[in-house]
Write a protein that holds these residues in place. Structure first.
Motif, PDB file in Angstrom:
ATOM      1  N   ASP A 140       0.806  -1.215   0.000  1.00  0.00           N
ATOM      2  CA  ASP A 140       0.000   0.000   0.000  1.00  0.00           C
ATOM      3  C   ASP A 140       0.846   1.275   0.000  1.00  0.00           C
ATOM      4  O   ASP A 140       0.313   2.369   0.204  1.00  0.00           O
ATOM      5  N   GLU A 142       2.334   4.389  -1.656  1.00  0.00           N
ATOM      6  CA  GLU A 142       1.788   5.135  -2.780  1.00  0.00           C
ATOM      7  C   GLU A 142       2.851   5.834  -3.616  1.00  0.00           C
ATOM      8  O   GLU A 142       2.607   6.179  -4.767  1.00  0.00           O
ATOM      9  N   ASP A 245      -5.509  -7.009  -7.371  1.00  0.00           N
ATOM     10  CA  ASP A 245      -4.972  -5.788  -6.793  1.00  0.00           C
ATOM     11  C   ASP A 245      -5.276  -5.799  -5.298  1.00  0.00           C
ATOM     12  O   ASP A 245      -4.384  -5.994  -4.471  1.00  0.00           O
ATOM     13  N   VAL A 247      -5.638  -3.664  -3.219  1.00  0.00           N
ATOM     14  CA  VAL A 247      -5.048  -2.595  -2.416  1.00  0.00           C
ATOM     15  C   VAL A 247      -5.636  -1.260  -2.855  1.00  0.00           C
ATOM     16  O   VAL A 247      -6.305  -0.575  -2.090  1.00  0.00           O
ATOM     17  N   SER A 248      -5.397  -0.894  -4.115  1.00  0.00           N
ATOM     18  CA  SER A 248      -5.916   0.382  -4.614  1.00  0.00           C
ATOM     19  C   SER A 248      -7.250   0.219  -5.323  1.00  0.00           C
ATOM     20  O   SER A 248      -7.940   1.192  -5.583  1.00  0.00           O
ATOM     21  N   SER A 249      -7.592  -1.027  -5.663  1.00  0.00           N
ATOM     22  CA  SER A 249      -8.820  -1.257  -6.423  1.00  0.00           C
ATOM     23  C   SER A 249      -9.218  -2.722  -6.286  1.00  0.00           C
ATOM     24  O   SER A 249      -8.358  -3.599  -6.100  1.00  0.00           O
ATOM     25  N   ARG A 277      -0.504   1.791 -11.346  1.00  0.00           N
ATOM     26  CA  ARG A 277      -1.512   1.982 -10.316  1.00  0.00           C
ATOM     27  C   ARG A 277      -0.896   2.646  -9.083  1.00  0.00           C
ATOM     28  O   ARG A 277       0.329   2.621  -8.910  1.00  0.00           O
ATOM     29  N   PRO A 278      -1.717   3.226  -8.245  1.00  0.00           N
ATOM     30  CA  PRO A 278      -1.193   3.943  -7.072  1.00  0.00           C
ATOM     31  C   PRO A 278      -0.856   3.010  -5.926  1.00  0.00           C
ATOM     32  O   PRO A 278      -1.384   3.124  -4.816  1.00  0.00           O
ATOM     33  N   PHE A 279       0.043   2.075  -6.190  1.00  0.00           N
ATOM     34  CA  PHE A 279       0.487   1.142  -5.167  1.00  0.00           C
ATOM     35  C   PHE A 279       1.828   0.576  -5.605  1.00  0.00           C
ATOM     36  O   PHE A 279       2.330   0.885  -6.683  1.00  0.00           O
TER      37      PHE A 279
END
Length: 460
Positions: A140, A142, A245, A247-249, A277-279
């Motif tokens: 997680d 970012e 995923d 985590v972000s989605s 992705r933002p992870f």
């Protein structure tokens, strides 16, 4: 090079590989951390001055392209003309050719008669390099800035003199300064071992013959790889897989590969993979190169000693901004989940092109256990009453896929790994954690004439 006979060439290649193996032993025996001396999460290699890798020890296949890519970026900021005897250069920046921040790359030049004849390199996974979590990783995260201290290309040692500022900054930013510095010095010991041995070899052959032999080794390996590829039918095939995923989605991310064989060359095109992705499961450039090269090598030149010649016939196309080549500062610390899945999808794409060489999919979830904190055991209390900090890291592994003729391997670190599971005795010595059981999972390899390898169950 017509005057170089095959026996002399092959003996020379084995001598270089032997030097890499000796570097590997020196690093492992000097290391402080169990992730190096017990799990073997490191690698060493030798390069010619142009940057082509000429030999690599058998440790981590996932690092087949990391040191080569990092060296190319190093040359951009430190041209070879400014390298001096005794220098050791360092980098761990995922956006300057390296992988995640925990893997630190070192390079040192080998001089003979006043000229650089080779470059030694070591890369090792450090238990902690700072950041928001013990062990520096975390799905997680970012941004890469949450993943610990980043060394841009710089001289860690200059003409043999340590860069005290760099070491002081490092010690102030990590949870285990003694271990990190000890492991860095173990990497330096590996480089120095290679320097001495290569210098002896250059003295034996002479500068001109040494250079000619390295060229001959690279050319031979390239010829071998091209002939192995040419033996496969021309064509193009593609495959894709979805990876959770969570985590972000809740939406899985897509990995897509198209493999094209044309004559004696292979193109691996992963531009169809999903966006970054933002992870921290994003895969940096070098890891995408490494695992693509690994997958092709598995099916074309598995028995050939690794050097740059193996990958000259391979072209890898990726898309900037994708999960396989993200924009800075995307987090990448747990990219190993994605890179193992990448190897699986490239191998899957090649099934129609060489079905007799293919295998079923493998365990690619990269089951890992990382924990850190203060060791509350009374016997570990220091003289001043403090409880020491610990970080323990374990890679549990799983089963490889079966082939048409053999069962899959059981309980291994699949696709590019080769790390061993950490022994329970080591876990319980270096931390207050207890391993309650470690066992194979019955029937986890599936059914069929040839079964997949079994998975592992480990309770901490």
């Amino acid at each position: 090079m017509s005057d170089i006979d095959p026996i002399t060439r092959d003996v020379f290649q084995h001598q270089l590989t032997g030097i890499a193996d000796e570097m590997s032993t020196a690093l492992r025996r000097a290391a402080y951390s169990s992730i190096i001396w017990d799990m073997w999460d490191y690698s060493v290699a030798l390069f010619v001055p142009s940057g082509d890798m000429i030999a690599q020890a058998d440790t981590i296949p996932a690092q087949l392209g990391i040191m080569s890519t990092a060296l190319r970026y190093m040359f951009r900021e430190f041209p070879l003309e400014v390298w001096k005897p005794g220098d050791v250069l360092v980098c761990n920046d995922p956006y300057r050719g390296c992988t995640h921040t925990m893997d630190i790359c070192l390079f040192s030049p080998v001089f003979h008669d006043g000229e650089i004849v080779a470059i030694t390199s070591t890369i090792a996974h450090h238990l902690d390099i700072g950041g928001r979590l013990p062990g520096s990783g975390g799905p997680d995260n970012e941004e890469v800035f949450a993943e610990g201290l980043i060394f841009p290309p710089l001289k860690l040692l200059e003409e043999g003199v340590p860069n005290d500022t760099a070491f002081r900054i490092m010690r102030a930013n990590v949870r285990l300064p003694e271990y990190v510095e000890g492991d860095l010095r173990a990497q330096i010991a590996g480089c120095r071992t290679g320097e001495r041995r290569v210098a002896m070899l250059a003295e034996r052959y002479g500068h001109a013959q040494f250079a000619a032999l390295t060229t001959a080794c690279l050319d031979y390996t390239e010829t071998y790889a091209r002939r192995a590829i040419a033996a496969l039918p021309d064509g193009s095939a593609e495959a894709q897989i979805l990876v959770e995923d969570d985590v972000s989605s809740m939406e899985p991310f897509l990995l897509h590969a198209r493999v094209t064989i044309k004559g004696d060359e292979i193109e691996v095109d992963v531009t169809g993979s999903g966006d970054q992705r933002p992870f921290s499961l994003n895969n940096p450039e070098c890891s995408t190169l490494s695992m693509s090269h690994y997958a092709v090598k598995c099916l074309t030149t598995p028995e050939l000693a690794q050097n740059e010649g193996c990958i000259r016939p391979i072209t890898v196309k990726m898309r900037k901004g994708s999960i396989l080549d993200p924009h800075r500062p995307a987090a990448v610390a747990t990219r190993h989940h994605t890179q193992q899945a990448l190897a699986d999808v490239v191998l899957k794409a090649m099934v129609p092109l060489c079905p007799e060489l293919s295998a079923a999919g493998s365990q690619v979830s990269f089951s890992a256990f990382v924990l850190g904190g203060h060791d509350d055991r009374e016997e570990m209390r220091e003289d001043d009453g403090k409880q020491p900090y610990y970080v323990v890291s374990d890679i549990v592994g799983g089963g490889m896929g079966a082939s048409a003729t053999h069962d899959g391997l059981t309980a291994v670190d699949t696709h590019g790994g080769n790390c061993s599971i950490i022994s329970a005795e080591v876990v319980e010595t270096i931390s207050p954690i207890r391993v309650l059981r470690t066992e194979l999972v019955p029937n986890s390899g599936g059914t069929g004439r040839h079964r997949g390898g079994l998975g592992i169950l480990r309770d901490f």
